[in-house]
Design a protein around this motif. Sequence first.
Motif, PDB file in Angstrom:
ATOM      1  N   ALA A   1       0.622 -10.133 -10.966  1.00 32.05           N
ATOM      2  CA  ALA A   1       1.170  -8.814 -11.291  1.00 32.05           C
ATOM      3  C   ALA A   1       2.592  -8.954 -11.814  1.00 32.05           C
ATOM      4  O   ALA A   1       2.987  -8.262 -12.758  1.00 32.05           O
ATOM      5  N   GLY A   2       3.361  -9.871 -11.234  1.00 35.12           N
ATOM      6  CA  GLY A   2       4.723 -10.109 -11.701  1.00 35.12           C
ATOM      7  C   GLY A   2       4.780 -10.634 -13.120  1.00 35.12           C
ATOM      8  O   GLY A   2       5.791 -10.493 -13.801  1.00 35.12           O
ATOM      9  N   ALA A   3       3.675 -11.231 -13.581  1.00 38.06           N
ATOM     10  CA  ALA A   3       3.587 -11.739 -14.957  1.00 38.06           C
ATOM     11  C   ALA A   3       2.912 -10.732 -15.880  1.00 38.06           C
ATOM     12  O   ALA A   3       2.582 -11.052 -17.017  1.00 38.06           O
ATOM     13  N   GLY A   4       2.673  -9.514 -15.366  1.00 41.22           N
ATOM     14  CA  GLY A   4       2.052  -8.478 -16.178  1.00 41.22           C
ATOM     15  C   GLY A   4       0.547  -8.574 -16.278  1.00 41.22           C
ATOM     16  O   GLY A   4      -0.064  -7.949 -17.149  1.00 41.22           O
ATOM     17  N   VAL A   5      -0.084  -9.350 -15.399  1.00 36.11           N
ATOM     18  CA  VAL A   5      -1.534  -9.511 -15.416  1.00 36.11           C
ATOM     19  C   VAL A   5      -2.118  -8.647 -14.302  1.00 36.11           C
ATOM     20  O   VAL A   5      -1.810  -8.857 -13.129  1.00 36.11           O
ATOM     21  N   GLU A   6      -2.926  -7.688 -14.693  1.00 35.67           N
ATOM     22  CA  GLU A   6      -3.551  -6.803 -13.712  1.00 35.67           C
ATOM     23  C   GLU A   6      -4.955  -7.315 -13.409  1.00 35.67           C
ATOM     24  O   GLU A   6      -5.865  -7.210 -14.224  1.00 35.67           O
ATOM     25  N   LEU A   7      -5.105  -7.903 -12.229  1.00 38.45           N
ATOM     26  CA  LEU A   7      -6.401  -8.426 -11.814  1.00 38.45           C
ATOM     27  C   LEU A   7      -7.238  -7.316 -11.187  1.00 38.45           C
ATOM     28  O   LEU A   7      -6.691  -6.401 -10.567  1.00 38.45           O
ATOM     29  N   PRO A   8      -8.550  -7.410 -11.304  1.00 41.67           N
ATOM     30  CA  PRO A   8      -9.399  -6.435 -10.611  1.00 41.67           C
ATOM     31  C   PRO A   8      -9.251  -6.620  -9.099  1.00 41.67           C
ATOM     32  O   PRO A   8      -8.900  -7.709  -8.636  1.00 41.67           O
ATOM     33  N   PRO A   9      -9.487  -5.554  -8.328  1.00 43.84           N
ATOM     34  CA  PRO A   9      -9.379  -5.684  -6.866  1.00 43.84           C
ATOM     35  C   PRO A   9     -10.264  -6.818  -6.354  1.00 43.84           C
ATOM     36  O   PRO A   9     -11.347  -7.060  -6.873  1.00 43.84           O
ATOM     37  N   ASP A  10      -9.762  -7.507  -5.339  1.00 43.28           N
ATOM     38  CA  ASP A  10     -10.453  -8.685  -4.830  1.00 43.28           C
ATOM     39  C   ASP A  10     -10.293  -8.719  -3.314  1.00 43.28           C
ATOM     40  O   ASP A  10      -9.222  -8.417  -2.798  1.00 43.28           O
ATOM     41  N   ASP A  11     -11.341  -9.087  -2.629  1.00 44.59           N
ATOM     42  CA  ASP A  11     -11.285  -9.272  -1.182  1.00 44.59           C
ATOM     43  C   ASP A  11     -11.423 -10.763  -0.906  1.00 44.59           C
ATOM     44  O   ASP A  11     -12.504 -11.321  -1.057  1.00 44.59           O
ATOM     45  N   PRO A  12     -10.340 -11.429  -0.525  1.00 44.44           N
ATOM     46  CA  PRO A  12     -10.403 -12.877  -0.293  1.00 44.44           C
ATOM     47  C   PRO A  12     -11.430 -13.279   0.763  1.00 44.44           C
ATOM     48  O   PRO A  12     -11.904 -14.414   0.751  1.00 44.44           O
ATOM     49  N   ARG A  13     -11.798 -12.388   1.648  1.00 44.83           N
ATOM     50  CA  ARG A  13     -12.793 -12.736   2.666  1.00 44.83           C
ATOM     51  C   ARG A  13     -14.133 -13.088   2.032  1.00 44.83           C
ATOM     52  O   ARG A  13     -14.866 -13.930   2.556  1.00 44.83           O
ATOM     53  N   THR A  14     -14.455 -12.478   0.894  1.00 43.57           N
ATOM     54  CA  THR A  14     -15.693 -12.812   0.186  1.00 43.57           C
ATOM     55  C   THR A  14     -15.656 -14.269  -0.260  1.00 43.57           C
ATOM     56  O   THR A  14     -16.621 -15.017  -0.071  1.00 43.57           O
ATOM     57  N   LEU A  15     -14.542 -14.692  -0.848  1.00 45.65           N
ATOM     58  CA  LEU A  15     -14.381 -16.084  -1.268  1.00 45.65           C
ATOM     59  C   LEU A  15     -14.495 -17.018  -0.071  1.00 45.65           C
ATOM     60  O   LEU A  15     -15.216 -18.017  -0.118  1.00 45.65           O
ATOM     61  N   LEU A  16     -13.798 -16.700   0.985  1.00 41.48           N
ATOM     62  CA  LEU A  16     -13.802 -17.564   2.171  1.00 41.48           C
ATOM     63  C   LEU A  16     -15.200 -17.682   2.767  1.00 41.48           C
ATOM     64  O   LEU A  16     -15.582 -18.750   3.249  1.00 41.48           O
ATOM     65  N   ALA A  17     -15.964 -16.603   2.702  1.00 42.82           N
ATOM     66  CA  ALA A  17     -17.307 -16.609   3.292  1.00 42.82           C
ATOM     67  C   ALA A  17     -18.304 -17.414   2.461  1.00 42.82           C
ATOM     68  O   ALA A  17     -19.199 -18.048   3.012  1.00 42.82           O
TER      69      ALA A  17
END
Length: 156
Positions: free
Chosen positions: A21-37
């Motif tokens: 976000a600080g670099a002007g890149v708007e990422l879609p919402p993400d839940d890191p728990r999905t990745l971890l699982a």
Amino acid sequence: MRAEDEPDLVRVSLAADAVFAGAGVELPPDDPRTLLAHADRVLVATASDGRPCGLAATVAIDGHPHLEQIAVDPAHGRRGVGSALLAAVRAEAAARGHGRITLTTFRDLPWNGPWYTARGFAPLPRPEWGPELVRLWEAEAGIRVRPRIVMAGRPG
């Protein structure tokens, strides 16, 4: 990764995403728990206080390790944590006899494509993608808010 690491790893992942976000890149919402699982393996870097400050998550794609994410808490950034995590992923892949590691990343952000290039990764031509990598690329369409690239590197 230990089960009790999850809250800190979620915090680390979200803090790392804030750098985009600080670099002007708007990422879609993400839940890191999905990745971890769903990760096959999550390697954790800890700070001097013993709390997680970074993670590297991998999955198997087309029979090769695929680096889903390296995330480092920005408070611990630029100290070699990400490089150490990548080295650990590479060492593990080599120990298991794999010939390459793949990843998808933003092509031009300095801490993405150029960072991996400096560590020996190179663009992987589309004809060399397996069917699972093609499906992953298509599934990641929502995060193509800037040019993305598939890269491969050698374990070791």
